[in-house]
Design a protein around this motif. Structure first.
Motif, mmCIF file in Angstrom:
data_model
loop_
_atom_site.group_PDB
_atom_site.id
_atom_site.type_symbol
_atom_site.label_atom_id
_atom_site.label_comp_id
_atom_site.label_asym_id
_atom_site.label_seq_id
_atom_site.Cartn_x
_atom_site.Cartn_y
_atom_site.Cartn_z
ATOM 1 N N GLY A 1 -33.616 15.568 -49.702
ATOM 2 C CA GLY A 1 -33.490 15.402 -51.142
ATOM 3 C C GLY A 1 -32.516 16.343 -51.807
ATOM 4 O O GLY A 1 -32.057 17.328 -51.245
ATOM 5 N N LEU A 2 -32.201 15.976 -53.037
ATOM 6 C CA LEU A 2 -31.311 16.736 -53.901
ATOM 7 C C LEU A 2 -32.072 17.164 -55.144
ATOM 8 O O LEU A 2 -33.050 16.525 -55.539
ATOM 9 N N TRP A 3 -31.600 18.221 -55.767
ATOM 10 C CA TRP A 3 -32.200 18.738 -56.984
ATOM 11 C C TRP A 3 -31.109 18.990 -58.011
ATOM 12 O O TRP A 3 -29.988 19.327 -57.648
ATOM 13 N N VAL A 4 -31.448 18.866 -59.271
ATOM 14 C CA VAL A 4 -30.537 19.194 -60.360
ATOM 15 C C VAL A 4 -31.135 20.371 -61.122
ATOM 16 O O VAL A 4 -32.257 20.291 -61.631
ATOM 17 N N ALA A 5 -30.369 21.457 -61.171
ATOM 18 C CA ALA A 5 -30.778 22.630 -61.942
ATOM 19 C C ALA A 5 -29.959 22.658 -63.226
ATOM 20 O O ALA A 5 -28.727 22.699 -63.182
ATOM 21 N N ASP A 6 -30.632 22.588 -64.355
ATOM 22 C CA ASP A 6 -29.978 22.684 -65.664
ATOM 23 C C ASP A 6 -30.191 24.108 -66.164
ATOM 24 O O ASP A 6 -31.291 24.478 -66.576
ATOM 25 N N LEU A 7 -29.145 24.921 -66.089
ATOM 26 C CA LEU A 7 -29.278 26.334 -66.425
ATOM 27 C C LEU A 7 -29.548 26.553 -67.907
ATOM 28 O O LEU A 7 -30.257 27.491 -68.274
ATOM 29 N N THR A 8 -29.018 25.689 -68.747
ATOM 30 C CA THR A 8 -29.254 25.824 -70.183
ATOM 31 C C THR A 8 -30.707 25.521 -70.532
ATOM 32 O O THR A 8 -31.345 26.258 -71.283
ATOM 33 N N ALA A 9 -31.231 24.444 -69.958
ATOM 34 C CA ALA A 9 -32.613 24.049 -70.242
ATOM 35 C C ALA A 9 -33.625 24.853 -69.431
ATOM 36 O O ALA A 9 -34.805 24.871 -69.759
ATOM 37 N N GLY A 10 -33.156 25.484 -68.335
ATOM 38 C CA GLY A 10 -34.076 26.236 -67.479
ATOM 39 C C GLY A 10 -34.973 25.331 -66.655
ATOM 40 O O GLY A 10 -36.124 25.652 -66.399
ATOM 41 N N THR A 11 -34.429 24.189 -66.224
ATOM 42 C CA THR A 11 -35.225 23.226 -65.474
ATOM 43 C C THR A 11 -34.587 22.904 -64.128
ATOM 44 O O THR A 11 -33.376 23.019 -63.957
ATOM 45 N N VAL A 12 -35.431 22.496 -63.200
ATOM 46 C CA VAL A 12 -34.983 21.976 -61.904
ATOM 47 C C VAL A 12 -35.811 20.731 -61.631
ATOM 48 O O VAL A 12 -37.042 20.788 -61.640
ATOM 49 N N VAL A 13 -35.122 19.610 -61.418
ATOM 50 C CA VAL A 13 -35.819 18.341 -61.200
ATOM 51 C C VAL A 13 -35.200 17.611 -60.014
ATOM 52 O O VAL A 13 -34.020 17.794 -59.701
ATOM 53 N N PRO A 14 -35.998 16.767 -59.335
ATOM 54 C CA PRO A 14 -35.443 15.984 -58.229
ATOM 55 C C PRO A 14 -34.375 15.017 -58.726
ATOM 56 O O PRO A 14 -34.465 14.492 -59.833
ATOM 57 N N LEU A 15 -33.361 14.788 -57.885
ATOM 58 C CA LEU A 15 -32.297 13.838 -58.188
ATOM 59 C C LEU A 15 -32.388 12.696 -57.186
ATOM 60 O O LEU A 15 -32.400 12.947 -55.974
ATOM 61 N N PRO A 16 -32.485 11.472 -57.656
ATOM 62 C CA PRO A 16 -32.496 10.347 -56.706
ATOM 63 C C PRO A 16 -31.227 10.376 -55.855
ATOM 64 O O PRO A 16 -30.155 10.739 -56.333
ATOM 65 N N LEU A 17 -31.359 10.005 -54.584
ATOM 66 C CA LEU A 17 -30.191 9.970 -53.718
ATOM 67 C C LEU A 17 -29.179 8.980 -54.258
ATOM 68 O O LEU A 17 -29.538 7.845 -54.596
ATOM 69 N N PRO A 18 -27.910 9.393 -54.370
ATOM 70 C CA PRO A 18 -26.889 8.500 -54.920
ATOM 71 C C PRO A 18 -26.587 7.342 -53.980
ATOM 72 O O PRO A 18 -26.630 7.496 -52.763
ATOM 73 N N LYS A 19 -26.288 6.196 -54.553
ATOM 74 C CA LYS A 19 -25.981 5.002 -53.771
ATOM 75 C C LYS A 19 -24.486 4.752 -53.671
ATOM 76 O O LYS A 19 -24.031 3.958 -52.850
ATOM 77 N N SER A 20 -23.683 5.440 -54.509
ATOM 78 C CA SER A 20 -22.231 5.269 -54.478
ATOM 79 C C SER A 20 -21.588 6.470 -55.158
ATOM 80 O O SER A 20 -22.265 7.309 -55.746
ATOM 81 N N GLY A 21 -20.251 6.527 -55.068
ATOM 82 C CA GLY A 21 -19.500 7.566 -55.762
ATOM 83 C C GLY A 21 -19.324 8.837 -54.949
ATOM 84 O O GLY A 21 -19.721 8.931 -53.784
ATOM 85 N N GLY A 22 -18.709 9.818 -55.595
ATOM 86 C CA GLY A 22 -18.405 11.086 -54.939
ATOM 87 C C GLY A 22 -19.617 11.837 -54.450
ATOM 88 O O GLY A 22 -19.584 12.458 -53.376
ATOM 89 N N LEU A 23 -20.701 11.802 -55.213
ATOM 90 C CA LEU A 23 -21.907 12.507 -54.783
ATOM 91 C C LEU A 23 -22.512 11.858 -53.545
ATOM 92 O O LEU A 23 -23.061 12.545 -52.681
#
Length: 72
Positions: free
Chosen positions: A14-36
């Protein structure tokens, strides 16, 4: 300056997204296309991909990080 970081940990799914401004870390769905998706596929083969990050280490606990220790 970027305030959002996409992260993953070796040996973990899995992947996670950390938003430093909001102070949050949430799971990121696996991307199906694109650079990520491309870098996620590279990660699956054992590659390490970094861009715009100048320090990233794993630690066993918050307490270890706060005391200046890391698993290195």
């Amino acid at each position: 300056m970027a305030t959002v970081i996409v992260i993953s940990v070796e040996g973990e799914d899995g992947l996670w997204v950390a938003d430093l401004t909001a102070g949050t870390v949430v799971p990121l769905p696996l991307p199906k296309s694109g650079g990520l998706k491309v870098v996620t596929d590279l990660r699956a083969t054992g590659s390490t991909v970094t861009k715009g990050v100048n320090l990233a280490v794993t630690v066993k606990s918050v307490e270890a990080a706060l005391s200046g220790h890391y698993d290195g």
